[in-house]
Each structure stands twice: as C-alpha cells, then as structure tokens.
Design a protein around this motif. Structure first.
Motif: not given
Length: 324
Positions: A149, A151-152, A193-195, A201-203, A206
């Motif tokens: 992921w 972004e993470q 991340p947003e939910r 989680l919005k993924m 990912c």
C-alpha cells in the motif's frame, strides 16, 4: 465521544441491531446489569426493556444527554448513571461480584490501543461479575494480513514530511528541525486512511500480499488476554510489504456482533516473494507509534522456501540506499 460521533456509530445499523438482539437473548428478568462505557445509554435502555431490574451505566464523559434520552424513553427509573472512572468504580467493595451481566463495549477498534481496554474489561469481569454471570462481548478476535500500500509506506511518508519541513525552512529562513522531530515521533490521526460508513477502511491502491489469518484472541470466559510478541504470515503474492491490515471481530456466543479494520505501518518496508514466511514484531514501538518490524523468516531458493541465514530486518536508511 461527542454527539456527532455517537450518531455516526448508531448509523451502523448492523452493529447496533446485533447488540440489541444479543442483549435481549442474554439478559433475564430481574438481572442486575453493568453498562461499562455507556455513552448515550442506548444499551442500558435495551437492557431495561429486556427485563433488567437495574442498570449501572458508567462513563467518564458527562451523562446529561444520556439521562435525557433515558427519561424520554421511560427507562430512567431503572438506570443509575455514574460519571466515573471504570476502574475506580470497580474498586468499590460493595460492588464485588454483584452483576448478572456486564456489557463492556469499550473498544477503540485498534489492537495496540485495545490492549489496555481488554485488560480493563477483564478486571471488570473478574471483580464484578457473579459466578456464572454473562458478559457482552465474550471474545475479541484479531486477524491480520500483509499488504502493499504505497500510500501507507512509512519511509515515503517520513520523506515527504522532511521535504515539506525543508521547504518551509527555506521560505521562512528559520530552522524547523524540532518540528520535523516531533512529527516523526507522533502517530497523527491524519496518517490513517479514511473509513466507510460501516467502519471499514477505504483502501484504494492497496494490494493484499497474504491471506487474512488469525493472530490472537482475547477471551473473557477463559481469562486469556496475553498479546503475542510476534505474528506471522505466508506471502501469496510478491510485492513490497508496506503495511498490515488488522481485523477486530467482536463476538458473543459464537455470534459475530461486528467487525472493524485498522492499519499498522511496517517500519522497514521491503520486497517479499511468493511462498516465503514473514514475522512481525508487536513491541513497544508498535504500541506507541503503530510501527511494526518485519523479519523475513524464509527466503525462496530454486522455487522452494529455506530458512534465512541472517536476520533480514532493515532500517529506513537501508531502504533508502536500496532505492537509490
């Protein structure tokens, strides 16, 4: 939680209806009930409607709104609200082993932060629950998977922060080094991340590198609460191990009440190959900063896994050198 957060929680109808159904099943006429971390007192109201003779509803937050809701719904005569610390409440000798049912929905939906919450719930059960009493929930199950992921990716995020601090230092003519150090040492909510409305989680972006696998369980019926020092996973798709996805499952009578997800960041993100085993460390840095160390336990050799001859844990500097 503030009223808006409570509203958003109540809008998770699967969660709240499952809890209502479970309370109706578990609570019998004449029961004395403890609603630990009662919030708006909704579970207390359902306990009264299920036949509870009395409910002690305890929360650290101001309970004025909860009392008004209880009065509006004509259940206030059997609910006693206490604005108090739960551990202090449990230490009162007069309450020892006095409850037929304890409702302890006090979780923060993150295994590292819920370790203390689980211990608190266990203390409430051991001190306050009658012999053969009931507890909601009975278990909290955690599972996990390794993912790629970008972004993470922790190192990339720290590099972006360093670049941003360097930019403001240049523009303002001031040394913002202490700001960078502070940002690097904190676990900021904005990093997560947003939910979705149901708490997942919005993924986007990912990709799962391993299957979801059981990690550990907190069981109030057996007294099991120990968190493991490590968790392991088998890689099924090659990629860069950036993060761990956690699932938290709240269970009673083998009935799943609801599931939450959260993310943990691998501090030494690195490539992993299909078929190899990785082991992740749940240490003080994970508890404080959500950073998980990853060790490759097996590597592939001629298409077959073999034990590593050396520990392949790396530092952020190692990752940077490899990328240059």
């Amino acid at each position: 939680m503030n009223p808006l957060q409570h509203l958003n929680m109540l809008l998770r109808f699967d969660r709240t209806f499952n809890l209502r159904h479970l309370i109706r099943q578990q609570i019998s006429s004449g029961d004395r009930v403890l609603d630990a971390g009662c919030g708006l007192g909704i579970l207390s109201a359902w306990a009264v409607q299920a036949g509870a003779a009395s409910v002690d509803a305890v929360d650290l937050s101001h309970l004025g709104l909860a009392l008004k809701l209880a009065e509006t719904n004509r259940v206030a005569d059997r609910i006693c609200f206490h604005q108090a610390n739960l551990l202090d409440f449990a230490n009162e000798k007069s309450r020892k082993n006095s409850y037929d049912c304890i409702i302890a929905m006090i979780y923060l939906n993150d295994p590292r932060r819920d370790e203390a919450q689980s211990q608190l719930a266990m203390d409430l059960v051991s001190r306050l629950l009658k012999k053969d009493g009931k507890v909601i929930p009975e278990k909290v199950e955690y599972s996990m998977a390794v993912c790629e992921w970008p972004e993470q990716n922790w190192f990339s995020r720290q590099q972006r922060l360093a670049d941003q601090v360097a930019e403001i230092s240049g523009r303002y003519g001031l040394d913002f080094g202490p700001l960078r150090e502070n940002l690097a040492s904190q676990t900021c909510n904005d990093f997560f991340p947003e939910r979705t409305p149901d708490g997942r989680l919005k993924m986007p972006g990912c990709r799962m590198l391993s299957r979801e696998a059981a990690a550990f369980t907190v069981d109030y019926l057996t007294g099991e609460i120990a968190y493991p020092e490590t968790v392991s996973a088998t890689i099924e798709q090659a990629g860069n191990a950036d993060a761990v996805i956690w699932w938290q499952k709240i269970v009673s009578q083998d009935h799943l009440i609801f599931t939450n997800q959260t993310v943990g960041w691998i501090r030494n993100s690195q490539p992993v190959a299909q078929g190899e085993t990785v082991r992740m460390t749940l240490d003080g840095e994970w508890r404080a900063r959500n950073l998980i160390g990853l060790e490759r336990v097996t590597q592939l050799y001629d298409g077959r896994p073999r034990p590593s001859k050396e520990c392949l844990m790396t530092t952020d500097e190692d990752v940077q050198r490899k990328s240059e």
